[in-house]
Scaffold this motif. Structure first.
Motif, PDB file in Angstrom:
ATOM      1  N   THR A   1       0.818  -1.208   0.000  1.00 39.59           N
ATOM      2  CA  THR A   1       0.000   0.000   0.000  1.00 39.59           C
ATOM      3  C   THR A   1       0.858   1.268   0.000  1.00 39.59           C
ATOM      4  O   THR A   1       0.365   2.359  -0.274  1.00 39.59           O
ATOM      5  N   VAL A   2       2.145   1.109   0.302  1.00 36.77           N
ATOM      6  CA  VAL A   2       3.103   2.214   0.183  1.00 36.77           C
ATOM      7  C   VAL A   2       3.813   2.147  -1.164  1.00 36.77           C
ATOM      8  O   VAL A   2       3.863   3.131  -1.907  1.00 36.77           O
ATOM      9  N   SER A   3       4.349   0.990  -1.484  1.00 32.30           N
ATOM     10  CA  SER A   3       5.140   0.861  -2.710  1.00 32.30           C
ATOM     11  C   SER A   3       4.322   1.100  -3.976  1.00 32.30           C
ATOM     12  O   SER A   3       4.873   1.462  -5.009  1.00 32.30           O
ATOM     13  N   ARG A   4       2.999   0.912  -3.903  1.00 33.37           N
ATOM     14  CA  ARG A   4       2.152   1.108  -5.077  1.00 33.37           C
ATOM     15  C   ARG A   4       1.395   2.432  -5.051  1.00 33.37           C
ATOM     16  O   ARG A   4       0.440   2.630  -5.806  1.00 33.37           O
TER      17      ARG A   4
ATOM     18  N   ALA B   1      13.270   4.587  -0.628  1.00 30.78           N
ATOM     19  CA  ALA B   1      13.540   4.029  -1.957  1.00 30.78           C
ATOM     20  C   ALA B   1      14.119   2.617  -1.838  1.00 30.78           C
ATOM     21  O   ALA B   1      13.785   1.723  -2.633  1.00 30.78           O
ATOM     22  N   SER B   2      14.963   2.405  -0.834  1.00 30.54           N
ATOM     23  CA  SER B   2      15.559   1.076  -0.650  1.00 30.54           C
ATOM     24  C   SER B   2      14.516   0.053  -0.216  1.00 30.54           C
ATOM     25  O   SER B   2      14.670  -1.147  -0.471  1.00 30.54           O
ATOM     26  N   LYS B   3      13.451   0.516   0.428  1.00 31.98           N
ATOM     27  CA  LYS B   3      12.406  -0.393   0.899  1.00 31.98           C
ATOM     28  C   LYS B   3      11.346  -0.659  -0.164  1.00 31.98           C
ATOM     29  O   LYS B   3      10.767  -1.748  -0.217  1.00 31.98           O
ATOM     30  N   THR B   4      11.044   0.349  -0.985  1.00 34.02           N
ATOM     31  CA  THR B   4       9.953   0.227  -1.948  1.00 34.02           C
ATOM     32  C   THR B   4      10.415  -0.056  -3.367  1.00 34.02           C
ATOM     33  O   THR B   4       9.623  -0.493  -4.204  1.00 34.02           O
ATOM     34  N   GLY B   5      11.693   0.237  -3.645  1.00 29.24           N
ATOM     35  CA  GLY B   5      12.165   0.130  -5.017  1.00 29.24           C
ATOM     36  C   GLY B   5      11.682   1.271  -5.891  1.00 29.24           C
ATOM     37  O   GLY B   5      11.836   1.242  -7.116  1.00 29.24           O
TER      38      GLY B   5
END
Length: 376
Positions: free
Chosen positions: A164-167, A183-187
């Motif tokens: 729900t964060v990364s998208r 950025a390192s967590k979500t790509g």
């Protein structure tokens, strides 16, 4: 879009779709919450530019800015029950009403879980643009034990690596450090949007005489200030230790801790380490807080984990000298801050002692000069 905007207004104006209505969401909207202050500042800035703004929160104990609607979704105000709100809000009627209301909202800016879940659903069902605003620089589960540790780790996951964060349509961060971390967590290539301090917040400033009289501070005292809740995350116990070491029980120095005490055991630990030269004020209003910034000689923090460090920006606005670890993101935008090596308490104590020594010498010279003028 670019990967850096100077303000939330610049970011919103750059969103490709037409934006008129904005919902800003955070788990609390209180006088003591750091994220709440960011929510308030964003609401003030966006309202000033003509956007239709609402604030959504689980708990709130203060009024929203003029022209801003406040929606309170939660039912509990105290720990641990308020944590239930975070789990239940997406599936209770208040959560459903939030989703229904998003049909009329162009952009939702979300600062915390569980609004990350609600905002993600809104972006998929209501055509609302969803921006997740990231603050964490690292997990804080090492500060807790047992169930609290498990919950801290789970919440950190929901605010970093969860889909729900990364998208989200946009992922924003309040500092370059937080930008790299999320950025390192979500790509995702996060967008850097720094926090700002609105001029309207500190229009009224308590006089130095008022601050000194109310809190038993001598006009010649060198005052070291810290603003923030008395919690392990802020390393208040280490700050007290460093102050006591740096001043070496000499007279003429005060450490002022402005912030709410809501962890009894930790507060007891801090108070046991504090001498009579440490002043605990609890929560203060903005006029008094501005007075403290104006009266203080040094702003000091031993915090190791900050998404930004808003009180440092506020102190800098008043020209207060800042002593902090070089890992705090806010110091990147402050000239002449006195920086200690990250986590090196001995270095911090040395920097603090040197800084307040300079101020003390200045105060002594001013007092001597004043006596010479009176004598003549």
């Amino acid at each position: 879009m670019k990967n850096h905007y100077d303000s939330v207004v610049d970011f919103v104006e750059a969103v490709p779709r037409s934006v008129n209505s904005i919902a800003i969401c955070g788990t609390s909207y209180t006088d003591t919450g750091g994220i709440a202050r960011v929510v308030e500042q964003q609401a003030l800035a966006l309202t000033k530019e003509g956007f239709d703004v609402e604030i959504n929160t689980l708990t709130g104990d203060k009024d929203a800015p003029d022209g801003v609607t406040l929606h309170e979704l939660g039912r509990f105000e105290t720990t641990p029950y308020k944590e239930l709100d975070k789990l239940l809000t997406p599936i209770v009627p208040d959560g459903w009403r939030f989703l229904s209301r998003m049909a009329d909202i162009d952009l939702v800016i979300t600062h915390r879980f569980p609004f990350s879940i609600l905002s993600y659903l809104a972006s998929r069902t209501k055509e609302t643009t969803y921006a997740f605003w990231s603050h964490p620089s690292q997990s804080s589960d090492d500060l807790f034990d047992g169930v609290a540790k498990v919950w801290a780790k789970a919440q950190h996951h929901m605010e970093t690596t969860n889909f729900t964060v990364s998208r989200a349509d946009y992922v924003c961060a309040v500092s370059e450090e937080s930008r790299s971390y999320i950025a390192s967590k979500t790509g995702r290539d996060a967008i850097y949007v720094p926090n700002t301090v609105p001029d309207s917040r500190f229009e009224e400033v308590a006089s130095k005489e008022t601050i000194e009289d109310r809190y038993d501070i001598d006009p010649t005292d060198t005052v070291v200030l810290h603003v923030g809740r008395i919690t392990p995350r802020k390393s208040i116990d280490k700050l007290v230790e460093s102050f006591e070491t740096a001043t070496d029980a000499e007279e003429g120095y005060k450490l002022v801790l402005v912030g709410k005490e809501n962890m009894d055991e930790y507060s007891t630990t801090v108070r046991e380490k504090a001498s009579d030269d440490v002043i605990f004020t609890g929560f203060v209003d903005d006029e008094t807080l501005a007075g403290f910034y104006d009266r203080s000689d040094v702003y000091a923090t031993c915090s190791l984990s900050e998404g930004w460090g808003l009180p440092l920006s506020e102190a800098n606005r008043f020209g207060t000298t800042i002593v902090a670890y070089d890992s705090i993101p806010a110091v990147r935008s402050i000239e002449n801050a006195v920086l200690a090596m990250d986590g090196n308490q001995n270095d911090f104590e040395a920097k603090l002692a040197e800084t307040i020594g300079v101020h003390a010498d200045h105060a002594d010279r001013s007092e001597v000069e004043a006596r010479d003028v009176d004598a003549s």
